[in-house]
Structures are given as C-alpha cells and as structure tokens.
Design an enzyme around this catalytic site. Structure first.
Site, PDB file in Angstrom:
ATOM      1  N   ARG A 135      12.051  -0.930  10.964  1.00  0.00           N
ATOM      2  CA  ARG A 135      10.994  -0.566  11.826  1.00  0.00           C
ATOM      3  C   ARG A 135      10.805  -1.622  12.692  1.00  0.00           C
ATOM      4  O   ARG A 135      10.879  -2.870  12.828  1.00  0.00           O
ATOM      5  CB  ARG A 135       9.362  -0.774  11.142  1.00  0.00           C
ATOM      6  CG  ARG A 135       8.682   0.629  10.287  1.00  0.00           C
ATOM      7  CD  ARG A 135       8.317   0.348   9.494  1.00  0.00           C
ATOM      8  NE  ARG A 135       6.545   0.153   9.456  1.00  0.00           N
ATOM      9  CZ  ARG A 135       5.487  -0.329   9.390  1.00  0.00           C
ATOM     10  NH1 ARG A 135       5.270   0.341   7.773  1.00  0.00           N
ATOM     11  NH2 ARG A 135       4.464  -0.760   9.978  1.00  0.00           N
ATOM     12  N   ARG A 170      -9.334   0.936   9.192  1.00  0.00           N
ATOM     13  CA  ARG A 170      -9.240  -0.299   9.191  1.00  0.00           C
ATOM     14  C   ARG A 170      -9.806  -1.312  10.141  1.00  0.00           C
ATOM     15  O   ARG A 170      -9.734  -2.545  10.715  1.00  0.00           O
ATOM     16  CB  ARG A 170      -7.706  -0.339  10.365  1.00  0.00           C
ATOM     17  CG  ARG A 170      -6.518  -0.076   9.120  1.00  0.00           C
ATOM     18  CD  ARG A 170      -5.211  -0.372  10.940  1.00  0.00           C
ATOM     19  NE  ARG A 170      -4.336  -1.141   9.888  1.00  0.00           N
ATOM     20  CZ  ARG A 170      -2.743  -1.144   9.739  1.00  0.00           C
ATOM     21  NH1 ARG A 170      -2.780   0.630   8.955  1.00  0.00           N
ATOM     22  NH2 ARG A 170      -1.746  -1.192   9.376  1.00  0.00           N
ATOM     23  N   LYS A 211       1.180  -1.440   0.172  1.00  0.00           N
ATOM     24  CA  LYS A 211       0.133  -0.233  -0.154  1.00  0.00           C
ATOM     25  C   LYS A 211       0.967   1.000   0.239  1.00  0.00           C
ATOM     26  O   LYS A 211       0.624   2.193  -0.671  1.00  0.00           O
ATOM     27  CB  LYS A 211      -1.163   0.153   1.311  1.00  0.00           C
ATOM     28  CG  LYS A 211      -1.942  -0.894   1.335  1.00  0.00           C
ATOM     29  CD  LYS A 211      -2.740  -1.669   2.641  1.00  0.00           C
ATOM     30  CE  LYS A 211      -2.092  -0.979   3.453  1.00  0.00           C
ATOM     31  NZ  LYS A 211      -1.210  -2.524   4.190  1.00  0.00           N
ATOM     32  N   ARG A 261      12.223  -5.304   4.739  1.00  0.00           N
ATOM     33  CA  ARG A 261      11.958  -3.518   4.588  1.00  0.00           C
ATOM     34  C   ARG A 261      13.070  -3.311   4.630  1.00  0.00           C
ATOM     35  O   ARG A 261      13.373  -3.236   6.475  1.00  0.00           O
ATOM     36  CB  ARG A 261      10.893  -3.602   4.858  1.00  0.00           C
ATOM     37  CG  ARG A 261       9.748  -1.504   4.853  1.00  0.00           C
ATOM     38  CD  ARG A 261       8.791  -1.619   4.362  1.00  0.00           C
ATOM     39  NE  ARG A 261       7.906  -1.813   6.357  1.00  0.00           N
ATOM     40  CZ  ARG A 261       6.373  -1.971   6.022  1.00  0.00           C
ATOM     41  NH1 ARG A 261       5.940  -1.438   5.446  1.00  0.00           N
ATOM     42  NH2 ARG A 261       5.804  -2.759   7.396  1.00  0.00           N
ATOM     43  N   ARG A 303       0.421  -8.814  13.618  1.00  0.00           N
ATOM     44  CA  ARG A 303      -0.541  -7.944  12.585  1.00  0.00           C
ATOM     45  C   ARG A 303      -1.223  -8.549  11.499  1.00  0.00           C
ATOM     46  O   ARG A 303      -2.894  -8.300  11.555  1.00  0.00           O
ATOM     47  CB  ARG A 303       0.938  -6.926  12.270  1.00  0.00           C
ATOM     48  CG  ARG A 303       0.960  -5.745  13.130  1.00  0.00           C
ATOM     49  CD  ARG A 303       2.540  -5.457  12.548  1.00  0.00           C
ATOM     50  NE  ARG A 303       1.984  -4.900  11.440  1.00  0.00           N
ATOM     51  CZ  ARG A 303       3.379  -4.151  10.674  1.00  0.00           C
ATOM     52  NH1 ARG A 303       4.707  -4.753  10.936  1.00  0.00           N
ATOM     53  NH2 ARG A 303       3.685  -3.593   9.562  1.00  0.00           N
TER      54      ARG A 303
HETATM   55  P1  AP5 Z   1       4.559  -1.920   1.430  1.00  0.00           P
HETATM   56  O1  AP5 Z   1       4.104  -0.497   0.553  1.00  0.00           O
HETATM   57  O2  AP5 Z   1       5.685  -0.768   3.004  1.00  0.00           O
HETATM   58  O3  AP5 Z   1       3.370  -2.730   2.505  1.00  0.00           O
HETATM   59  P2  AP5 Z   1       2.423  -1.879   2.867  1.00  0.00           P
HETATM   60  O4  AP5 Z   1       1.194  -2.732   2.813  1.00  0.00           O
HETATM   61  O5  AP5 Z   1       2.376  -0.483   3.068  1.00  0.00           O
HETATM   62  O6  AP5 Z   1       2.347  -3.053   4.218  1.00  0.00           O
HETATM   63  P3  AP5 Z   1       2.866  -1.821   5.839  1.00  0.00           P
HETATM   64  O7  AP5 Z   1       3.289  -3.199   7.260  1.00  0.00           O
HETATM   65  O8  AP5 Z   1       3.620  -0.347   6.156  1.00  0.00           O
HETATM   66  O9  AP5 Z   1       1.321  -1.631   5.935  1.00  0.00           O
HETATM   67  P4  AP5 Z   1      -0.163  -1.547   7.702  1.00  0.00           P
HETATM   68  O10 AP5 Z   1      -0.968  -1.202   7.374  1.00  0.00           O
HETATM   69  O11 AP5 Z   1       0.714  -2.784   8.570  1.00  0.00           O
HETATM   70  O12 AP5 Z   1       2.074  -0.541   8.403  1.00  0.00           O
HETATM   71  P5  AP5 Z   1       0.886   0.752   8.886  1.00  0.00           P
HETATM   72  O13 AP5 Z   1       2.182   1.721   8.876  1.00  0.00           O
HETATM   73  O14 AP5 Z   1      -0.070   1.763   8.101  1.00  0.00           O
HETATM   74  O15 AP5 Z   1       5.469  -3.233   1.258  1.00  0.00           O
HETATM   75  C1  AP5 Z   1       6.136  -3.739   1.772  1.00  0.00           C
HETATM   76  C2  AP5 Z   1       7.613  -3.808   1.723  1.00  0.00           C
HETATM   77  O16 AP5 Z   1       7.538  -5.247   0.554  1.00  0.00           O
HETATM   78  C3  AP5 Z   1       8.410  -2.999   1.159  1.00  0.00           C
HETATM   79  O17 AP5 Z   1       9.471  -3.779   1.292  1.00  0.00           O
HETATM   80  C4  AP5 Z   1       8.380  -3.010  -0.256  1.00  0.00           C
HETATM   81  O18 AP5 Z   1       9.293  -2.507  -0.895  1.00  0.00           O
HETATM   82  C5  AP5 Z   1       8.184  -4.639  -0.988  1.00  0.00           C
HETATM   83  N1  AP5 Z   1       7.228  -4.177  -2.069  1.00  0.00           N
HETATM   84  C6  AP5 Z   1       6.067  -3.443  -2.025  1.00  0.00           C
HETATM   85  N2  AP5 Z   1       5.608  -3.873  -2.930  1.00  0.00           N
HETATM   86  C7  AP5 Z   1       6.370  -5.099  -4.041  1.00  0.00           C
HETATM   87  C8  AP5 Z   1       5.594  -6.084  -4.691  1.00  0.00           C
HETATM   88  N3  AP5 Z   1       4.879  -6.482  -5.867  1.00  0.00           N
HETATM   89  N4  AP5 Z   1       6.994  -6.420  -4.965  1.00  0.00           N
HETATM   90  C9  AP5 Z   1       7.632  -7.190  -4.132  1.00  0.00           C
HETATM   91  N5  AP5 Z   1       7.775  -6.220  -3.297  1.00  0.00           N
HETATM   92  C10 AP5 Z   1       7.336  -4.831  -2.582  1.00  0.00           C
HETATM   93  O19 AP5 Z   1       0.941   0.745  10.218  1.00  0.00           O
HETATM   94  C11 AP5 Z   1       1.368   0.357  11.357  1.00  0.00           C
HETATM   95  C12 AP5 Z   1       0.715  -0.375  13.115  1.00  0.00           C
HETATM   96  O20 AP5 Z   1       0.201   1.917  13.058  1.00  0.00           O
HETATM   97  C13 AP5 Z   1      -0.870  -0.828  12.652  1.00  0.00           C
HETATM   98  O21 AP5 Z   1      -0.084  -1.737  13.087  1.00  0.00           O
HETATM   99  C14 AP5 Z   1      -0.996   0.040  13.593  1.00  0.00           C
HETATM  100  O22 AP5 Z   1      -0.940  -0.037  15.314  1.00  0.00           O
HETATM  101  C15 AP5 Z   1      -0.844   1.610  14.094  1.00  0.00           C
HETATM  102  N6  AP5 Z   1      -2.023   1.716  12.950  1.00  0.00           N
HETATM  103  C16 AP5 Z   1      -1.662   2.317  11.528  1.00  0.00           C
HETATM  104  N7  AP5 Z   1      -2.879   2.913  11.046  1.00  0.00           N
HETATM  105  C17 AP5 Z   1      -3.986   2.384  11.811  1.00  0.00           C
HETATM  106  C18 AP5 Z   1      -5.208   2.412  12.033  1.00  0.00           C
HETATM  107  N8  AP5 Z   1      -5.739   2.896  10.579  1.00  0.00           N
HETATM  108  N9  AP5 Z   1      -5.757   2.329  13.201  1.00  0.00           N
HETATM  109  C19 AP5 Z   1      -5.116   1.761  14.069  1.00  0.00           C
HETATM  110  N10 AP5 Z   1      -3.916   1.583  14.107  1.00  0.00           N
HETATM  111  C20 AP5 Z   1      -2.839   1.888  12.822  1.00  0.00           C
END
Ligand code: AP5
Length: 215
Positions: free
Chosen positions: A160, A88, A13, A127, A171
């Site tokens: 991270r 979420r 994403k 990552r 997660r």
């Molecule tokens: P990447 O693009 O970073 O993946 P992502 O889907 O953004 O994954 P996240 O882990 O950031 O999502 P998340 O939703 O768990 O974390 P968030 O920060 O929102 O890609 C991942 C890796 O793969 C990278 O290295 C990239 O280079 C590689 N890649 C990408 N596409 C690829 C492809 N097509 N092929 C190969 N490789 C690829 O949330 C973190 C924490 O914050 C949560 O756990 C929670 O505690 C809190 N939080 C955040 N938002 C909320 C909310 N709305 N409500 C409550 N808590 C929240």
C-alpha cells in the site's frame, strides 16, 4: 454480530475481520478498502480522498459517513456487520449511533486492539495486499504460499502507498489525536472490550471469538 473494530494502523483489525467474515458470513466493512477502491476507480470522491490518505490524514467525516450509511443499508448487513476502521472520530461515532438508531440496530461490542506501538511499524512495512481480492498478508507473519501471489485468487500482491515509514508515523499521530478518544467514548457506554493484539493471529482470533460468544 454488530461489531466495531478499534485500534491503531497495523493492529490487525483487517486480518481479524476477514477471519470472522470467512467463518460467519458477516460482511467486513472496511472504510479504508472502500476508499482505496474509489481511488483506483478515480471517482471524484476517490480523487478527493487520495489527497488525505497519501499524507496519512483522515478523509473528511462527511465523505466517510456517507459511504458507511449507504453500505450499512445493503441487504447483506441484515444479520450483522464488522466495521473495520470506522468510526475514527467522535463526530463519526455520533453519526453512526444516529444511523443505527434510525434502522433499529445497535452495536453489540466495540473491540479494542490493544497493541504496543513498537510492533506496528514492523507489521505495516511487511504488509502486502492482493490487487484483485484485497486479501492481506505479511511477508514474515502471514506469508502467501508463493511469494508475490495471492493464495485465494492468484492476484498480484502489492505494498500500500500509505505503508511507507514516514506516512505510517503520521497515521499513528492521527490515531492518537483523533481516534484514541473513542476508547473513553465507548467505555462510558459499556461497549468496549479489549483484546491483546500482540499475540499470534490465531490467538487474537480466539479472544475475539470468546467476546462474540462463538468460541
Ligand atoms: P492488518 O490486519 O492489515 O492491520 P489493520 O489494523 O487493519 O491496519 P490498517 O493499516 O489497515 O489500518 P488503518 O486503520 O490505518 O488503515 P485503513 O485501511 O483503515 O495487519 C497489518 C499487518 O500485520 C498485516 O501484514 C498482517 O498480516 C499482520 N498482522 C496482523 N495481525 C497480526 C498478528 N497478530 N501478529 C503478527 N502479524 C499480524 O485506512 C487507510 C486510510 O484511509 C486512513 O489513513 C485514512 O486516510 C482513510 N480512512 C479509512 N477509514 C477512515 C475513516 N473512518 N475516517 C477517515 N479516514 C479514513
């Protein structure tokens, strides 16, 4: 371009949102990034959020809804937004629809990143993020030109804290229990569009461009 990105951790994403932002200038609103920044600054909200994030749990709805509402009111959202990681929970989705209605906006598409969970661990453990500008990389799939250094700003790359294997598993469970129900929620509203997120980064981007009508 009012978009919501929905998908499990590591689905891509953030990577795709950053590409759209770079090309079309629409802001990427990542609740994860906003929370990590509050943690880094040790604000009261950041300290509260850290407890939940470190264990792989979600931060309470009221905290996240508050920061998104404030962010969506900023001037740079006038021509659109990409919500990356929000909503979420069903309660967050309900809150989003209320806040958008109040400001006369609506969601154009909810893009679901369809991906087999078997690839997620590999993506997450490889990552790396830039400490300075937040750009994401992958040691194999999207490496920086120079190991450990951001191509954009030269900042130091780090892993991270919640990208450890045990936290990642938690997660994923949280995603299935609390976020996956949003597929039905948005499907009923006719907003859900799916992309095959198993493909290479540029292929996934091509699919998204088709959906948003800018290919
Ligand atoms: P990447 O693009 O970073 O993946 P992502 O889907 O953004 O994954 P996240 O882990 O950031 O999502 P998340 O939703 O768990 O974390 P968030 O920060 O929102 O890609 C991942 C890796 O793969 C990278 O290295 C990239 O280079 C590689 N890649 C990408 N596409 C690829 C492809 N097509 N092929 C190969 N490789 C690829 O949330 C973190 C924490 O914050 C949560 O756990 C929670 O505690 C809190 N939080 C955040 N938002 C909320 C909310 N709305 N409500 C409550 N808590 C929240």
């Amino acid at each position: 371009m009012n978009l919501v990105f929905l998908g499990p951790p590591g689905a891509g994403k953030g990577t795709q949102a950053a590409l759209l932002t770079k090309q079309y200038g629409v802001p990427q609103i990542s609740t994860g990034e906003m929370l990590r920044s509050a943690v880094q600054q040790q604000t009261p909200m950041g300290l509260e959020a850290k407890r939940h994030m470190d264990s792989g749990a979600l931060v309470p709805d009221e905290v996240v809804v508050g920061i998104v509402e404030e962010r969506l009111a900023a001037a740079d959202c006038v021509n659109g937004f990409i919500l990356d990681g929000f909503p979420r929970t069903v309660a967050q989705a309900d809150a989003l629809s209320v806040m958008l209605r109040k400001s006369g906006k609506e969601i154009e598409h909810v893009i679901l990143f369809d991906v087999d969970t078997s690839v997620l661990l590999e993506r997450i453990v490889g990552r790396r993020m830039c400490r300075k500008c937040g750009r994401g990389y992958h040691v194999c799939f999207d490496p920086p030109l120079e190991a450990g250094k951001c191509d954009e700003c030269g900042g130091e790359l780090y892993q991270r804290e919640d990208d450890q294997e045990s936290t990642m598993r938690k997660r994923l469970e949280v995603y299935e229990a609390q976020t996956a129900p949003l597929k039905a929620y948005y499907s009923t509203g006719g907003l859900l569009r799916s992309v095959d997120a198993l493909g290479a980064i540029q292929d996934v981007y091509g699919e998204i461009q088709k959906i948003v009508g800018r290919d």
